[in-house]
Design a protein around this motif. Sequence first.
Motif, mmCIF file in Angstrom:
data_model
loop_
_atom_site.group_PDB
_atom_site.id
_atom_site.type_symbol
_atom_site.label_atom_id
_atom_site.label_comp_id
_atom_site.label_asym_id
_atom_site.label_seq_id
_atom_site.Cartn_x
_atom_site.Cartn_y
_atom_site.Cartn_z
ATOM 1 N N TYR A 23 42.987 43.571 42.482
ATOM 2 C CA TYR A 23 42.137 41.446 42.305
ATOM 3 C C TYR A 23 42.876 41.170 44.597
ATOM 4 N N TRP A 62 33.576 30.079 40.311
ATOM 5 C CA TRP A 62 32.754 30.669 38.960
ATOM 6 C C TRP A 62 31.503 30.252 39.192
ATOM 7 N N TRP A 122 34.897 32.284 32.916
ATOM 8 C CA TRP A 122 36.112 33.231 34.633
ATOM 9 C C TRP A 122 37.455 32.393 34.807
ATOM 10 N N ASP A 165 39.782 35.322 35.722
ATOM 11 C CA ASP A 165 40.771 35.418 36.729
ATOM 12 C C ASP A 165 42.316 35.210 37.262
ATOM 13 N N GLN A 192 44.597 38.111 38.126
ATOM 14 C CA GLN A 192 45.061 38.117 39.479
ATOM 15 C C GLN A 192 46.933 38.554 38.685
ATOM 16 N N PRO A 208 38.357 41.060 38.417
ATOM 17 C CA PRO A 208 38.113 40.781 37.482
ATOM 18 C C PRO A 208 37.110 41.188 36.602
#
Length: 439
Positions: free
Chosen positions: A89, A248, A270, A274, A278, A284
């Motif tokens: 990430y 997004w 999205w 995410d 993370q 992602p």
Amino acid sequence: MAGEFERPRSSLVFSHETAADRPLRTTGGAPPDDAGSSAGQAPIPLLEPREGVPPVIADADALAEVTAAFAAGTGPVAVDAERASGYRYGQRAYLVQLRREGAGTALIDPVACPDLSGLGTAIADAEWVLHAATQDLPCLREIGMVPTRIFDTELAGRLAGFPRVGLGAMVENVLGFVLEKGHSAVDWSTRPLPEPWLRYAALDVELLVDLRDALEKELDRQGKLEWARQEFHAIASAPPPEPRKDPWRRTSGMHKVRRRRQLAVVRELWQTRDRIAQRRDVSPGKVLGDSAIVEAALALPPNAHALAALHGFGRVNRRQIEQWQVSVDRARALSESQLPQPGQPVTGPPPPRAWADKDPAAAARLAAARAAVTALAERLGMPQENLITPDTVRRVCWEPPATVDAESVSAALAGHGARPWQVEQVTPVLVAALLQDTP
């Protein structure tokens, strides 16, 4: 050849001959063509750093020694960073490479040594040589390394008119050596890092200062050295970029999504992806592909069973399917006022394709300006976008000064961030384009 640069002497390890045996490929004429044929000699593979592959710096004591060595070194500092794009990430650095005369090469693990501000301070007054600086500066800034002066060898190659400006192509065409390929896209978060990867990383900074010196001479020969210095200063002094609004909306395949409810599904999926990426520190795309997000948005599945039947969700386990369906349901439950608007707010001119209908005179100005700027870029031997950004040209053509003359157009260009050398070169052709008769 006339105007050929002398080859800096060194003790690099190659397949047959040493660096001192080879002249620089950059000649007194134009930069070499795409095949690097101006020298007429086959490039030499670069097999090993001149002092061998250094150990990876991974503790405070070793970092202190390296910091002292680089502070005592002389001349520019070659700097590079390796990220784990596509694996982890974010864009953090997982290896930092440096080289300086008198200090040799250092490979630093920024995971084990996350604060390199002391090293950054020790070399702050030196010129940092990077290739494609805008890619590495954000991750270097995160670990405390912020230069005051840079030399970007990729940008220098663009301004000098080289057709290929990747590091490997530049080293081959300008210096006559072939860098090892094959490890640029590996997972640099791997620990321990394999020896071949470390060799590749060390070689990335091995000739960076040599390349910088050759390109400086070529830019000076072409009368572009001051232009390059202005560009480098602009990069080094630029503030960190603002966070992207509605990231997004950059989901691949968004052009298929038209309805606001579908846009809400993209946004919810999205954002959920995410958060998961993370938390797990993975890319992602490894959590859920963009194509799957778009498929779900278009289908608006009413339940987890329908979602599981969509492309991209077939191999997702039941618990995860239900998690994704919660996001879809959340989007389905939003009121009309909560749904995102199609498209993003436009702060500049409309898309050029709409100009002919909205403002035919502006469309004519833009066509004339584009042609003039393209011709000028060709005469100067550089990409048009490095001469002046297309967005700047559009903005000036959409809202030209009330009185079009050299002074007003120069002020407009400068107001949009153009550097002095760009203003000087572009103003005459832009004035002519803005003053042309409209159809």
